[in-house]
Design an enzyme around this catalytic site. Structure first.
Site, PDB file in Angstrom:
ATOM      1  N   SER A   7       0.832  -1.195   0.000  1.00 15.36           N
ATOM      2  CA  SER A   7       0.000   0.000   0.000  1.00 15.36           C
ATOM      3  C   SER A   7       0.863   1.240   0.000  1.00 15.36           C
ATOM      4  O   SER A   7       2.023   1.225   0.400  1.00 15.36           O
ATOM      5  CB  SER A   7      -0.874   0.012   1.256  1.00 15.36           C
ATOM      6  OG  SER A   7      -0.034   0.146   2.388  1.00 15.36           O
ATOM      7  N   LYS A   8       0.235   2.313  -0.452  1.00 18.14           N
ATOM      8  CA  LYS A   8       0.901   3.610  -0.533  1.00 18.14           C
ATOM      9  C   LYS A   8       1.452   4.040   0.812  1.00 18.14           C
ATOM     10  O   LYS A   8       2.454   4.724   0.876  1.00 18.14           O
ATOM     11  CB  LYS A   8      -0.138   4.652  -0.956  1.00 18.14           C
ATOM     12  CG  LYS A   8      -0.037   5.049  -2.416  1.00 18.14           C
ATOM     13  CD  LYS A   8      -0.898   6.253  -2.666  1.00 18.14           C
ATOM     14  CE  LYS A   8      -1.712   6.017  -3.923  1.00 18.14           C
ATOM     15  NZ  LYS A   8      -2.656   7.025  -4.246  1.00 18.14           N
ATOM     16  N   ARG A   9       0.736   3.651   1.863  1.00 16.74           N
ATOM     17  CA  ARG A   9       1.126   4.133   3.176  1.00 16.74           C
ATOM     18  C   ARG A   9       2.523   3.672   3.575  1.00 16.74           C
ATOM     19  O   ARG A   9       3.210   4.333   4.321  1.00 16.74           O
ATOM     20  CB  ARG A   9       0.114   3.691   4.238  1.00 16.74           C
ATOM     21  CG  ARG A   9      -0.657   4.868   4.800  1.00 16.74           C
ATOM     22  CD  ARG A   9      -1.756   4.398   5.714  1.00 16.74           C
ATOM     23  NE  ARG A   9      -2.648   3.486   5.011  1.00 16.74           N
ATOM     24  CZ  ARG A   9      -3.287   2.483   5.582  1.00 16.74           C
ATOM     25  NH1 ARG A   9      -3.123   2.239   6.858  1.00 16.74           N
ATOM     26  NH2 ARG A   9      -4.092   1.708   4.881  1.00 16.74           N
ATOM     27  N   GLY A  25       5.055   3.035   1.454  1.00 24.88           N
ATOM     28  CA  GLY A  25       6.111   3.314   0.475  1.00 24.88           C
ATOM     29  C   GLY A  25       5.509   3.660  -0.866  1.00 24.88           C
ATOM     30  O   GLY A  25       4.299   3.756  -1.001  1.00 24.88           O
TER      31      GLY A  25
END
Ligand code: GLU
Length: 506
Positions: free
Chosen positions: A277-279, A281
């Protein structure tokens, strides 16, 4: 083909395994079918890559199809970004929206009439039906089902309408969708190259909307219609689409079409095994590009997320991947995205490059750096590359780790000053500049000999000169060989830097 009677809605559970003999799909045709939602996800890059490798290895055709039928998710320039990112990665397709091909158009928004026609065919067959429910009605239905702890799915209230009622509503222009009719009490099974036999009970499958009230198809209808019309032989895509596949299998059967082979690629995971997930990286290919990763490294890295060559090898060029790849070696378990591995690969791929290749990249890098207005000859830059190539992982490291090749030191590392700059250092370095001045066009060895002579005449160890000298010319305490630095920046510059250091470090 008459499909209406295939599923008798009897109480006996049916096993439904639709696998007609492969005949027309003997040619390898695969597709990457992204929805243009803004950027290319690294998982998307992996899907594209596996499709590409699969096609190239077998002289097949690789298609790029843009699945842009969800108007609510429309993002400007998303398609351009996608194409740009794929091209940067070095993936080339044979048919697509930009290059055309025998099955054009390759953008779903340009194929709407086809989807409508196919949806209506299903209605005629009795395998799909009109539904006129409003958003509020559906919401209420959902809430009730949740309250009663029932599975949330369409309750088929539209099937209670008589043919005359349906016709009247259509004539009156009441907004409607077309839903597929999923057979009752049936187990839908299909074979997946990665996962083996996969089963879904039809109770788990919703009467999926196929055509929306805005006239656009949903992913499911458009995807199946296009895969068939484009003669796609293998559907290679992410695992998140696995649960959609039974719907697709049913649609193929309703249309009487041959099934492609399916291969669902394992999920990409964060190091803590959660879904990537974006969170935690970057997930966009363009983020990695902006950070200076080489396309070769990112491609090599994503190739190994779910596939391995069966031995210990890890470094592959795209060309080598084409030769090595086999879809049978793609595993089921999630693949962990390990940034350290990617960084290592970047360094390895960078080091493998010729001076000329690195020179091109370095010049590009300099253009975007604080040194964009300075000029350096190719000859000079190649020397810098020679000194630094074993010490860098990224092209930008040439600039960030050794800015002193591009300008004089702006400051002198205080820790190194404290440790290495003695009260007598200025005097020693002054003697050294005198010795250096007498040299003509010195090479590395001549600098070294001159330093040794100076140390001897001062009656001190070489280190008394070496450490302050490195600090004076580079501002730091570490880097490539000291005499390499001197040779690269040249005698005049070396002397100038020593003088400036003596002035500034007090
Ligand atoms: N449009 C889907 C996506 O964005 C394609 C899935 C598939 O390959 O069938 O990933």
């Amino acid at each position: 083909m008459e499909s209406r009677h295939i599923f008798s809605y009897s109480e006996a559970r049916q096993e439904f395994n639709y696998s007609p003999i492969t005949s027309t799909l003997s040619r390898i045709r695969v597709r990457f079918a992204p929805s243009p939602t803004g950027y290319l996800h690294v998982g998307g890059l992996r899907t594209a890559l596996y499709n590409y490798l699969f096609a190239r290895k077998q002289n097949g055709t690789f298609i790029l199809r843009i699945e842009d039928t969800d108007r609510s998710r429309y993002v400007e320039h998303a398609e351009e970004n996608l194409i740009e990112a794929l091209k940067w990665a070095g993936l080339v397709w044979d048919e697509g929206p930009d290059c055309g091909g025998p099955k054009a158009p390759y953008r779903q928004s340009e194929r709407l009439a086809l989807y409508r026609e196919h949806a209506l065919k299903l209605v005629d067959q009795g395998n799909a039906y009109y539904a006129f429910d409003t958003a509020d009605e559906l919401e209420e239905m959902r809430k009730e089902q949740e309250q009663m702890r029932l599975p949330v799915k369409y309750d088929r209230r539209a099937l209670k309408l008589s043919a005359a009622e349906v016709d009247a509503k259509l004539a009156a222009g009441v907004p409607h969708v077309i839903r597929m009719k999923v057979p009752d009490l049936t187990t839908v099974t299909f074979d997946d190259i990665v996962r083996g036999k996969v089963e879904f009970a039809s109770e788990q499958i919703d009467d999926q909307v196929l055509l929306k009230s805005d006239g656009f198809p949903t992913y499911h209808l458009a995807n199946v219609v296009d895969d068939h019309l484009m003669e796609v032989s293998h559907v290679i895509r992410g695992e998140e689409w696995l649960s959609s596949t039974p719907k697709h299998v049913l649609l193929y059967q309703y249309f009487g079409w041959e099934l492609p082979q399916f291969a669902h690629l394992p999920l990409l995971l964060n190091p803590d095994k959660s879904k990537l997930s974006k969170r935690q990286g970057d997930v966009a290919v363009e983020d990695y590009r902006a950070k200076g990763y080489l396309p070769e490294a990112l491609v090599n890295f994503v190739a190994l997320l779910g596939w391995n060559p069966g031995d210990e090898r890890e470094l592959f060029s795209l060309h080598e991947l084409v030769n090595e790849f086999s879809i049978e070696r793609v595993g089921k378990s999630g693949a962990v995205f390990n940034l350290e591995k990617l960084n290592w690969m970047n360094a390895e791929h960078l080091r493998k490059k010729s001076d000329a290749e690195i020179l091109r990249l370095l010049k590009n890098e300099l253009k975007q750096s604080e040194f964009k207005d300075a000029t350096f000859s190719d000859e000079y830059l190649v020397k810098v590359i020679g000194a630094m190539r074993e010490r860098v992982s990224f092209v930008k490291d040439f600039v960030e780790k050794s800015p002193y090749f591009f300008r004089r030191p702006k400051q002198f590392d205080p820790d190194v000053v404290k440790k290495r700059w003695k009260p007598e250092s200025s005097g020693y370095l002054k003697s050294l500049t005198q010795e250096f001045s007498s040299l003509t066009n010195p090479n590395k060895e001549e600098y070294e000999a001159a330093l040794h002579r100076t140390a001897q005449s001062l009656n001190v160890g070489n280190g008394q000169l070496i450490h302050p000298l490195r600090l004076a010319v580079s501002g730091t305490g570490s880097g490539p060989g000291l005499y390499d630095i001197l040779f690269i920046i040249g005698k005049e510059e070396t002397i100038k830097r020593i003088e400036l250091a003596i002035e500034k470090i007090k």
